[in-house]
Design a protein around this motif. Structure first.
Motif, PDB file in Angstrom:
ATOM      1  N   ASP A 254       0.822  -1.296   0.095  1.00  0.00           N
ATOM      2  CA  ASP A 254       0.029  -0.116   0.162  1.00  0.00           C
ATOM      3  C   ASP A 254       0.912   1.267   0.186  1.00  0.00           C
TER       4      ASP A 254
ATOM      5  N   VAL B   2       2.328   1.819  -3.395  1.00  0.00           N
ATOM      6  CA  VAL B   2       1.106   2.216  -4.536  1.00  0.00           C
ATOM      7  C   VAL B   2       1.110   3.762  -4.094  1.00  0.00           C
TER       8      VAL B   2
ATOM      9  N   GLU C 276       1.300  -0.908  -8.469  1.00  0.00           N
ATOM     10  CA  GLU C 276      -0.309  -0.549  -8.832  1.00  0.00           C
ATOM     11  C   GLU C 276      -1.190  -1.193  -8.140  1.00  0.00           C
ATOM     12  N   GLU C 277      -2.133  -0.622  -7.638  1.00  0.00           N
ATOM     13  CA  GLU C 277      -2.988  -1.181  -6.546  1.00  0.00           C
ATOM     14  C   GLU C 277      -3.729  -2.539  -7.182  1.00  0.00           C
ATOM     15  N   GLU C 278      -3.711  -3.368  -6.196  1.00  0.00           N
ATOM     16  CA  GLU C 278      -4.325  -4.938  -6.639  1.00  0.00           C
ATOM     17  C   GLU C 278      -5.750  -4.820  -6.836  1.00  0.00           C
ATOM     18  N   GLU C 279      -6.286  -5.467  -7.564  1.00  0.00           N
ATOM     19  CA  GLU C 279      -7.676  -5.508  -8.097  1.00  0.00           C
ATOM     20  C   GLU C 279      -8.226  -6.923  -7.296  1.00  0.00           C
TER      21      GLU C 279
END
Length: 187
Positions: A174, A177, A183-186
């Protein structure tokens, strides 16, 4: 190993007794002597501190002593820190059975304090650091339980440590990010 059950947060009801327990009144008088007298509502506590105030008073005394130590030592000065440690060892004993329990409790308190009790928002770096401290407390607790032959206690402590490691890694991600490195995790 009952002391370690308390430190590691087990649900079983255990107690640790001091060889020379102090009363709430004695703790209160020590705080007064150190100029850190906690305020008690005279309507709620007309007779002053009671037995049920003992832990809170011990916490206040601990804070006062830690603040005094911090004010009396220079950060990173090995000689200052060594003197404090020598005093601690002289009181606790070099091989005191309570020493490990104190260390584990201290780590847990530090983790909770770092996380912040009154914070509405916890930042990823703060959360990662807090959980890393909890990992060390639980891992050390697992080691001590292993030495004592308490396999179920080892499993329980390692389970808590593993959950905390996952939280450390998630908080570190985090933070990456937040600075644009990941990248933010989906979900």
């Amino acid at each position: 190993m009952r002391a370690f059950a308390v430190a590691c947060g087990d649900a079983e009801s255990v107690s640790i007794s001091s060889e020379h327990p102090v009363s709430a009144d004695q703790i209160y008088r020590a705080l007064v002597a150190l100029g850190a007298e906690p305020l008690f509502d005279p309507e709620m506590r007309p007779e002053g501190p009671q037995d049920e105030d003992r832990r809170r008073l011990l916490g206040a005394l601990l804070a006062k002593v830690e603040l005094e130590i911090t004010a009396a030592t220079r950060l990173g000065n090995d000689e200052d820190e060594g003197e404090v440690l020598l005093g601690w060892i002289e009181e606790a004993g070099p091989d005191s059975g309570m020493t490990n329990n104190v260390l584990i409790n201290r780590l847990h308190r530090t983790g909770v304090q770092l996380l912040g009790l009154d914070e509405d928002e916890t930042f990823p770096g703060q959360s990662a650091a807090s959980m890393a401290i909890v990992v060390s407390a639980d891992t050390f607790g697992a080691h001590l339980r292993f030495q004592d032959g308490d396999v179920e206690g080892v499993r329980s402590a390692l389970g808590r440590a593993e959950v905390s490691v996952i939280e450390v890694q998630q908080s570190m991600h985090d933070l990456r990010v937040a600075i644009g490195d990941a990248e933010e995790e989906e979900e």
